[in-house]
Design an enzyme around this catalytic site. Structure first.
Site, PDB file in Angstrom:
ATOM      1  N   HIS A   1       9.257   9.047  -0.159  1.00 56.26           N
ATOM      2  CA  HIS A   1       8.910   8.619  -0.476  1.00 56.26           C
ATOM      3  C   HIS A   1       8.277   7.493   0.273  1.00 56.26           C
ATOM      4  O   HIS A   1       8.955   6.428   0.291  1.00 56.26           O
ATOM      5  CB  HIS A   1       8.646   8.238  -2.103  1.00 56.26           C
ATOM      6  CG  HIS A   1       8.049   7.918  -2.616  1.00 56.26           C
ATOM      7  ND1 HIS A   1       7.984   7.789  -4.503  1.00 56.26           N
ATOM      8  CD2 HIS A   1       7.077   6.719  -2.825  1.00 56.26           C
ATOM      9  CE1 HIS A   1       6.762   7.048  -5.004  1.00 56.26           C
ATOM     10  NE2 HIS A   1       5.633   6.736  -3.992  1.00 56.26           N
TER      11      HIS A   1
ATOM     12  N   HIS B   1       4.804   5.198   1.625  1.00 49.12           N
ATOM     13  CA  HIS B   1       3.632   4.564   1.997  1.00 49.12           C
ATOM     14  C   HIS B   1       3.318   4.747   3.212  1.00 49.12           C
ATOM     15  O   HIS B   1       3.722   3.343   4.027  1.00 49.12           O
ATOM     16  CB  HIS B   1       2.921   3.459   0.479  1.00 49.12           C
ATOM     17  CG  HIS B   1       3.039   4.069  -0.602  1.00 49.12           C
ATOM     18  ND1 HIS B   1       2.134   5.356  -0.965  1.00 49.12           N
ATOM     19  CD2 HIS B   1       4.406   4.098  -1.085  1.00 49.12           C
ATOM     20  CE1 HIS B   1       2.979   4.342  -2.354  1.00 49.12           C
ATOM     21  NE2 HIS B   1       3.723   4.203  -2.515  1.00 49.12           N
TER      22      HIS B   1
ATOM     23  N   LYS C   1       0.810  14.854  -5.566  1.00 52.16           N
ATOM     24  CA  LYS C   1       1.692  13.535  -5.884  1.00 52.16           C
ATOM     25  C   LYS C   1       0.577  13.407  -7.111  1.00 52.16           C
ATOM     26  O   LYS C   1      -0.675  13.369  -7.048  1.00 52.16           O
ATOM     27  CB  LYS C   1       1.523  12.333  -5.167  1.00 52.16           C
ATOM     28  CG  LYS C   1       1.609  11.565  -5.544  1.00 52.16           C
ATOM     29  CD  LYS C   1       3.396  10.452  -6.542  1.00 52.16           C
ATOM     30  CE  LYS C   1       3.662   9.749  -7.056  1.00 52.16           C
ATOM     31  NZ  LYS C   1       3.476   8.442  -6.065  1.00 52.16           N
TER      32      LYS C   1
ATOM     33  N   HIS D   1       4.179  10.053 -10.918  1.00 49.44           N
ATOM     34  CA  HIS D   1       4.358   8.371 -10.937  1.00 49.44           C
ATOM     35  C   HIS D   1       4.522   8.340 -12.219  1.00 49.44           C
ATOM     36  O   HIS D   1       3.479   7.536 -12.833  1.00 49.44           O
ATOM     37  CB  HIS D   1       3.437   7.241 -10.018  1.00 49.44           C
ATOM     38  CG  HIS D   1       4.299   6.087 -10.825  1.00 49.44           C
ATOM     39  ND1 HIS D   1       3.976   4.730  -9.385  1.00 49.44           N
ATOM     40  CD2 HIS D   1       3.818   5.333 -11.500  1.00 49.44           C
ATOM     41  CE1 HIS D   1       4.314   4.100  -9.773  1.00 49.44           C
ATOM     42  NE2 HIS D   1       4.149   3.796 -11.399  1.00 49.44           N
TER      43      HIS D   1
ATOM     44  N   HIS E   1      10.714   7.700  -7.573  1.00 50.46           N
ATOM     45  CA  HIS E   1      10.733   5.738  -7.824  1.00 50.46           C
ATOM     46  C   HIS E   1      11.717   5.433  -9.399  1.00 50.46           C
ATOM     47  O   HIS E   1      11.150   4.270  -9.456  1.00 50.46           O
ATOM     48  CB  HIS E   1      10.241   4.921  -7.497  1.00 50.46           C
ATOM     49  CG  HIS E   1       9.283   5.474  -8.113  1.00 50.46           C
ATOM     50  ND1 HIS E   1       8.522   5.242  -9.005  1.00 50.46           N
ATOM     51  CD2 HIS E   1       7.653   5.260  -7.156  1.00 50.46           C
ATOM     52  CE1 HIS E   1       7.568   5.352  -8.904  1.00 50.46           C
ATOM     53  NE2 HIS E   1       6.662   5.561  -7.530  1.00 50.46           N
TER      54      HIS E   1
ATOM     55  N   ASP F   1      10.149   4.443  -1.105  1.00 48.66           N
ATOM     56  CA  ASP F   1       8.508   3.854  -1.330  1.00 48.66           C
ATOM     57  C   ASP F   1       8.138   2.858  -0.511  1.00 48.66           C
ATOM     58  O   ASP F   1       7.288   1.469  -1.072  1.00 48.66           O
ATOM     59  CB  ASP F   1       9.098   3.488  -2.885  1.00 48.66           C
ATOM     60  CG  ASP F   1       7.482   2.971  -3.836  1.00 48.66           C
ATOM     61  OD1 ASP F   1       6.733   3.433  -2.811  1.00 48.66           O
ATOM     62  OD2 ASP F   1       7.754   2.760  -4.871  1.00 48.66           O
TER      63      ASP F   1
END
Lengths: 333, 333
Positions: A12, A14, A95, A134, A168, A240
């Protein structure tokens, strides 16, 4: 003392884009064999073209090799079967964001109504495309993940052949939920293994530890630690790691996200060692992800040694977790 | 529409000192007939000399009259009976802080052991000096007030003649506790009537709403609102207005405190009106405090009108609650 990790994976991540991408991607590529790349750019990744060109920009920015960016699409409830079949081989997962729930999620789904989501989710089941979620409601900040639990249960029951990853997770409740459904899995971040709400807002307010979902209670952190260090086969590492420039973290209303890529493996080693579970880190940081996603990352040996690592105060304009602090382990490079 | 308040009182106020005192004191003096002044300066107010000279500085800085600074001493477990008898007529209460629990509390008590506290508390009972308490444990941030509940119960039972004020309560639990002991009372702030943890950390992180105790859950806020607006005789208004210069709020680790003095009465009127309880504001903001503390503030009529008030973006270097926003009521000056 040393620890050898084989092809660690960050499931995960970004990386953002442009200058920020160039700043942060090398850190992930340096220490990980691959990473699942989140699609919430502005605009989000919803076409094959944008996906492929983003992948190319990532590969260019990553520098260190081998490093595989496992790509994801941003979930839309109007994707056609033809489109999904076409894109299937280029993606590792899709996602799903509830609209407005976190950074750059405005284009997310406006409802978790199974009837509306069903057409796309059925095709994903058929094609074997995992769904990353999420999972937060729009309720009170400490309850959002738990309130979303019912939705996870509905998803898991309605689409038993769909691999569903609760992204997460932050609560003991979610760890328990994993046991109830064969097709439910989860990522756990570094920061949620380390902190509770106490570290964010118990003393002074610490913007650089502010994230979504927000860190929860001590017993929640304990449940996450237990799952991660005891080789629970349902959980895998997903940092994350989410860089924000300092000005977006320290202004009047600070954005959510913790940047951890450069220090994630040493910090994990420290945590696992403290639990007497150093040998289990390989499972958490690579083996489970390979099995859950059915991926075979390129061979990459990362050797950690128990020597101090001083975490930088910032990486470019991004302040990391543990900025300026010492960790007990470092990567032997 | 208008509302006339007779001698409003702010029974929990931080005025700090020097330039900050000069910046903020006029706002309290302008809208309140009197305020209970917190003693946690650096160093704290523990002598008659420092108390009297602080009082003089406040009176000088306050400008608007009449305004009575009801003074408090910083609790020390080694105060003698002679000292307390001497200082009695100069103070309205003594404020107890557990050491290290909030801003400038380092000199507070290191234990809540009743045996250690008893000598001073017995004298306070005899002399009729009320005890104000910052009631938080050093536990998990969302549990600190509730965990301190047992200590409040011990205090209330051990010293039945002592007037005990639970300062700035934030939980439904504390509201219930009030009912159990005749000698327990409480202040409630403006911000805890307005916000929950959602406003602090549910969207972006908002340093200017960060305070101690931290804002809690929606059902806690509801219990506070219910007590305040329904003329519960045990609760009174105490703003806990606490100015921090912007640089201490927006840096990497921001200090706790919300500044509300210039807008507290209009914001309270708005809240009470929304609950159909405008007529009960006088009780909350003055009558209860007079009875609980046995004080007779100077006559001061404050007239509120239902016309928009635009809250300033800052007062000097201090950013207030509702900065730049509009309230529905204003003070008619």
């Amino acid at each position: 003392m040393e620890l050898v990790l084989e092809s660690p994976l960050d499931m995960h991540l970004h990386l953002r884009d442009a200058q920020m991408l160039e700043n942060v991607a090398p850190w992930s590529a340096r220490y990980f064999s691959g990473a699942l790349i989140m699609p919430n750019l502005v605009p989000p990744i919803t076409t094959l073209d944008s996906l492929l060109s983003y992948k190319e920009r990532i590969q260019k920015a990553a520098i260190h090799n081998p490093f595989i960016p496992y790509m994801t699409l941003f979930f839309k409830d109007n994707y056609t079967k033809e489109f999904l079949a076409e894109v299937k081989d280029q993606i590792t997962a899709i996602k799903l964001y509830p609209s407005g729930i976190t950074t750059n999620s405005d284009g997310g789904v406006r409802t978790m109504d199974m009837q509306i989501l069903a057409p796309v989710l059925e095709v994903m089941s058929e094609l074997g495309i995992p769904l990353c979620v999420h999972g937060e409601s729009d309720g009170f900040v400490m309850d959002r993940e738990k309130e979303f639990g019912k939705t996870y249960e509905k998803l898991a029951k309605t689409f038993p052949d769909l691999t569903i990853i609760m992204e997460h997770i932050t609560t003991a409740y979610s760890v328990e939920l994993l046991e109830k459904y064969d097709n439910l899995f989860a990522t756990i971040t570094l920061h949620h293994l380390y902190i509770t709400l106490d570290e964010v807002a118990g003393g002074v307010l610490r913007p650089h530890l502010f994230c979504k979902p927000i860190a929860k209670r001590p017993e929640d952190r304990e449940a996450l630690l237990q799952a991660a260090t005891a080789t629970n086969p349902k959980v895998m590492f997903g940092s994350d790691s989410a860089p924000h420039p300092t000005h977006a973290k320290e202004c009047c209303g600070c954005a959510a996200g913790v940047f951890t890529s450069p220090l994630a493996l040493p910090a994990l080693a420290q945590l696992f060692e403290a639990r007497g579970a150093l040998d289990n880190l390989q499972t958490f940081v690579s083996d489970n992800a390979r099995r859950i996603y059915g991926i075979t990352p390129p061979q990459k040996i990362v050797r950690l040694v128990k020597e101090p690592m001083e975490v930088a105060k910032s990486y470019g304009d991004v302040v990391p977790m543990f900025a300026g602090e010492n960790l007990e382990w470092r990567v032997d490079e």
